[in-house]
Design a protein around this motif. Structure first.
Motif, PDB file in Angstrom:
ATOM      1  N   HIS A   1       0.628  -0.893   0.056  1.00 49.29           N
ATOM      2  CA  HIS A   1       0.352   0.445   0.183  1.00 49.29           C
ATOM      3  C   HIS A   1       0.939   1.492   0.081  1.00 49.29           C
ATOM      4  O   HIS A   1       1.150   1.646   0.736  1.00 49.29           O
ATOM      5  N   ALA A   2       0.719   2.310  -0.905  1.00 47.15           N
ATOM      6  CA  ALA A   2       2.221   2.670  -1.115  1.00 47.15           C
ATOM      7  C   ALA A   2       0.878   3.993  -1.107  1.00 47.15           C
ATOM      8  O   ALA A   2       0.953   5.978  -1.782  1.00 47.15           O
ATOM      9  N   ALA A   3      -0.307   4.581  -1.529  1.00 49.47           N
ATOM     10  CA  ALA A   3      -1.786   5.467  -2.149  1.00 49.47           C
ATOM     11  C   ALA A   3      -1.386   6.395  -0.617  1.00 49.47           C
ATOM     12  O   ALA A   3      -1.344   6.291   0.066  1.00 49.47           O
ATOM     13  N   GLY A   4      -1.493   8.054  -1.229  1.00 51.59           N
ATOM     14  CA  GLY A   4      -1.519   8.841  -0.085  1.00 51.59           C
ATOM     15  C   GLY A   4      -1.925   9.887  -0.762  1.00 51.59           C
ATOM     16  O   GLY A   4      -1.903  10.680  -1.973  1.00 51.59           O
ATOM     17  N   VAL A   5      -2.128  10.783   0.294  1.00 53.43           N
ATOM     18  CA  VAL A   5      -2.587  12.493  -0.841  1.00 53.43           C
ATOM     19  C   VAL A   5      -2.277  13.354   1.230  1.00 53.43           C
ATOM     20  O   VAL A   5      -2.511  13.033   2.018  1.00 53.43           O
ATOM     21  N   ILE A   6      -2.157  14.827   0.558  1.00 53.95           N
ATOM     22  CA  ILE A   6      -1.900  15.745   1.800  1.00 53.95           C
ATOM     23  C   ILE A   6      -3.420  16.992   1.993  1.00 53.95           C
ATOM     24  O   ILE A   6      -3.724  17.587   0.494  1.00 53.95           O
ATOM     25  N   ASP A   7      -3.110  17.636   3.275  1.00 57.12           N
ATOM     26  CA  ASP A   7      -4.547  18.896   2.857  1.00 57.12           C
ATOM     27  C   ASP A   7      -3.986  19.064   4.194  1.00 57.12           C
ATOM     28  O   ASP A   7      -4.659  18.871   5.099  1.00 57.12           O
ATOM     29  N   VAL A  27      -6.611   4.860   6.135  1.00 58.54           N
ATOM     30  CA  VAL A  27      -7.303   3.912   6.792  1.00 58.54           C
ATOM     31  C   VAL A  27      -7.766   2.816   6.022  1.00 58.54           C
ATOM     32  O   VAL A  27      -7.697   1.931   6.352  1.00 58.54           O
ATOM     33  N   MET A  28      -8.659   3.589   5.146  1.00 53.78           N
ATOM     34  CA  MET A  28      -9.746   3.226   4.745  1.00 53.78           C
ATOM     35  C   MET A  28      -9.132   1.925   3.335  1.00 53.78           C
ATOM     36  O   MET A  28      -8.769   0.552   3.848  1.00 53.78           O
ATOM     37  N   GLY A  29      -8.065   2.836   2.867  1.00 51.24           N
ATOM     38  CA  GLY A  29      -7.367   1.514   1.947  1.00 51.24           C
ATOM     39  C   GLY A  29      -6.384   0.726   2.883  1.00 51.24           C
ATOM     40  O   GLY A  29      -6.507  -0.794   2.538  1.00 51.24           O
ATOM     41  N   THR A  30      -5.651   0.678   3.802  1.00 45.25           N
ATOM     42  CA  THR A  30      -5.360  -0.053   4.619  1.00 45.25           C
ATOM     43  C   THR A  30      -6.527  -1.341   4.966  1.00 45.25           C
ATOM     44  O   THR A  30      -5.936  -2.502   5.022  1.00 45.25           O
ATOM     45  N   PHE A  45       3.001  -8.214   3.548  1.00 45.12           N
ATOM     46  CA  PHE A  45       1.675  -6.872   3.350  1.00 45.12           C
ATOM     47  C   PHE A  45       2.613  -5.612   4.129  1.00 45.12           C
ATOM     48  O   PHE A  45       2.948  -5.683   5.061  1.00 45.12           O
ATOM     49  N   VAL A  46       2.855  -4.873   3.318  1.00 45.07           N
ATOM     50  CA  VAL A  46       3.905  -3.980   3.577  1.00 45.07           C
ATOM     51  C   VAL A  46       3.060  -2.589   3.085  1.00 45.07           C
ATOM     52  O   VAL A  46       2.626  -1.457   2.328  1.00 45.07           O
ATOM     53  N   CYS A  47       3.091  -1.697   4.117  1.00 45.48           N
ATOM     54  CA  CYS A  47       2.777  -0.191   4.335  1.00 45.48           C
ATOM     55  C   CYS A  47       3.485   1.127   4.186  1.00 45.48           C
ATOM     56  O   CYS A  47       4.797   0.505   4.824  1.00 45.48           O
ATOM     57  N   PHE A  48       3.685   1.491   2.945  1.00 51.39           N
ATOM     58  CA  PHE A  48       4.286   2.908   2.984  1.00 51.39           C
ATOM     59  C   PHE A  48       3.891   3.637   4.042  1.00 51.39           C
ATOM     60  O   PHE A  48       3.020   4.554   3.603  1.00 51.39           O
ATOM     61  N   SER A  49       4.423   3.900   5.339  1.00 48.81           N
ATOM     62  CA  SER A  49       3.685   5.509   6.088  1.00 48.81           C
ATOM     63  C   SER A  49       4.772   6.140   5.732  1.00 48.81           C
ATOM     64  O   SER A  49       5.797   6.280   4.930  1.00 48.81           O
ATOM     65  N   SER A  50       5.086   7.328   6.709  1.00 54.58           N
ATOM     66  CA  SER A  50       5.354   8.322   6.597  1.00 54.58           C
ATOM     67  C   SER A  50       6.132   8.898   7.518  1.00 54.58           C
ATOM     68  O   SER A  50       5.855   8.643   9.032  1.00 54.58           O
ATOM     69  N   VAL A  51       7.728   9.069   7.841  1.00 50.08           N
ATOM     70  CA  VAL A  51       8.435   9.172   9.392  1.00 50.08           C
ATOM     71  C   VAL A  51       7.355  10.760  10.104  1.00 50.08           C
ATOM     72  O   VAL A  51       7.324  10.397  11.496  1.00 50.08           O
ATOM     73  N   SER A  52       6.720  11.419   8.759  1.00 53.78           N
ATOM     74  CA  SER A  52       5.604  12.830   9.631  1.00 53.78           C
ATOM     75  C   SER A  52       5.255  12.102  11.205  1.00 53.78           C
ATOM     76  O   SER A  52       4.510  12.631  12.051  1.00 53.78           O
TER      77      SER A  52
END
Length: 331
Positions: A1-7, A27-30, A45-52
């Motif tokens: 899972h590597a999807a993401g958007v920012i706002d 949240v919903m995607g994973t 099962f790999v999630c691309f999270s963020s250091v944030s």
């Protein structure tokens, strides 16, 4: 899972819509991937999270929270005996969200001691991590000494202190303070002016020669997040407490210089300073004259009465109001 958007928005400017937009893919995607695969024997099962999610990121409370969910989900999956790995990536070069940022935003990462991850290096690290059993790993090329030197001194550093020792830097006064201390009083103003121009240029992604000492911060394009970052850097580089309302109490470099020369606890100038007394007296006068008239809104005035209770995001919201007010008055 590597999807993401920012706002992005400061906390007081966030709405539930901001959170829904950012949390939907994370949240919903994973969670859907978890539900659909929990009965399968997956290799990975790999999630691309963020250091944030670990160290925070100004204006990205919603993004940090969304990534923290991914981190928690991988731990939950491992508790069920399922494959799971969440990688808290730092910014990548050439691809990903960081690559789409403006040059000045990437320069701000670099100024904090954070390097961009080369894609080939990132893929190599990914391959290594796939062979581990850890549920969560952070990948961040960073100069920790430089990074921590810009963290506000009033923040809890217990997490980062487990990563790097601060002993080598804690015993030494900040370099800018030392430079001012060792400079004759009549030469301190040009030195501090130049240093503040350099610091502000770093915060705003400009060159120092674009920072006119007499020009207001709002006119230069400063926003509330930049104002908070400037205050934090000043506090770190000068080794002193800096007022939370600094950006609109002293809204130019010239005003800031006068303020700090008046308030910093510097020893008497080295011998040979023939104009120290006169300079200090005139500095006091200029510092008083450079403070702008009160422009606080009723909401801001109420907040100012409770500065000790303000969070960084409360402060950012207040600064945004005041900078906007100052700019409108000048217009």
């Amino acid at each position: 899972h590597a999807a993401g958007v920012i706002d992005d928005a400061i906390v007081m400017g966030q709405t539930w819509e901001h959170f829904e937009t950012v949390m939907a893919p994370k949240v919903m995607g994973t969670w859907l991937l978890h539900e659909q695969t929990q009965d399968q024997e997956l290799d990975y099962f790999v999630c691309f999270s963020s250091v944030s999610a670990l160290v925070g990121s100004p204006g990205q409370a919603n993004y940090a929270a969304a990534n923290a969910f991914m981190d928690a989900l991988t731990s939950y999956r491992q508790s069920l005996g399922l494959r799971a790995l969440s990688i808290n990536w730092g910014p990548w070069s050439q691809s990903g969200m960081a690559a789409a940022l403006q040059n000045r935003e990437q320069a701000r990462w670099a100024s904090r001691g954070v390097s961009l991850i080369d894609p080939q290096q990132g893929l190599s690290i990914l391959g290594q991590l796939l062979a581990t059993d850890a549920p969560q790993v952070a990948v961040l090329p960073v100069d920790w000494e430089r990074y921590l030197s810009q963290v506000p001194s009033d923040l809890d550093l217990s997490f980062l202190e487990q990563v790097v020792s601060l002993a080598s830097t804690a015993a030494q006064p900040p370099q800018l303070w030392l430079d001012l201390q060792q400079t004759p009083a009549h030469k301190r103003k040009p030195l501090l002016t130049q240093q503040l121009q350099n610091l502000l240029a770093k915060v705003m992604g400009l060159s120092p020669n674009q920072i006119n000492p007499q020009r207001g911060f709002a006119d230069l394009g400063m926003d509330s997040l930049m104002a908070v970052e400037m205050r934090n850097l000043l506090q770190t580089n000068l080794g002193c407490a800096v007022p939370t309302t600094l950006a609109f109490d002293y809204p130019t470099v010239e005003a800031l210089v006068d303020y700090f020369l008046e308030t910093l606890e510097l020893e008497a100038a080295p011998s040979g300073d023939g104009g120290a007394t006169r300079d200090r007296a005139s500095t006091t006068s200029r510092a008083s004259a450079s403070r702008p008239p009160a422009t606080q809104s009723s909401m801001a005035a109420e907040l100012l009465n409770n500065l000790d209770d303000l969070s960084a995001d409360d402060l950012a919201n207040l600064l945004a109001q005041e900078l906007s007010t100052i700019k409108e008055e000048k217009a």
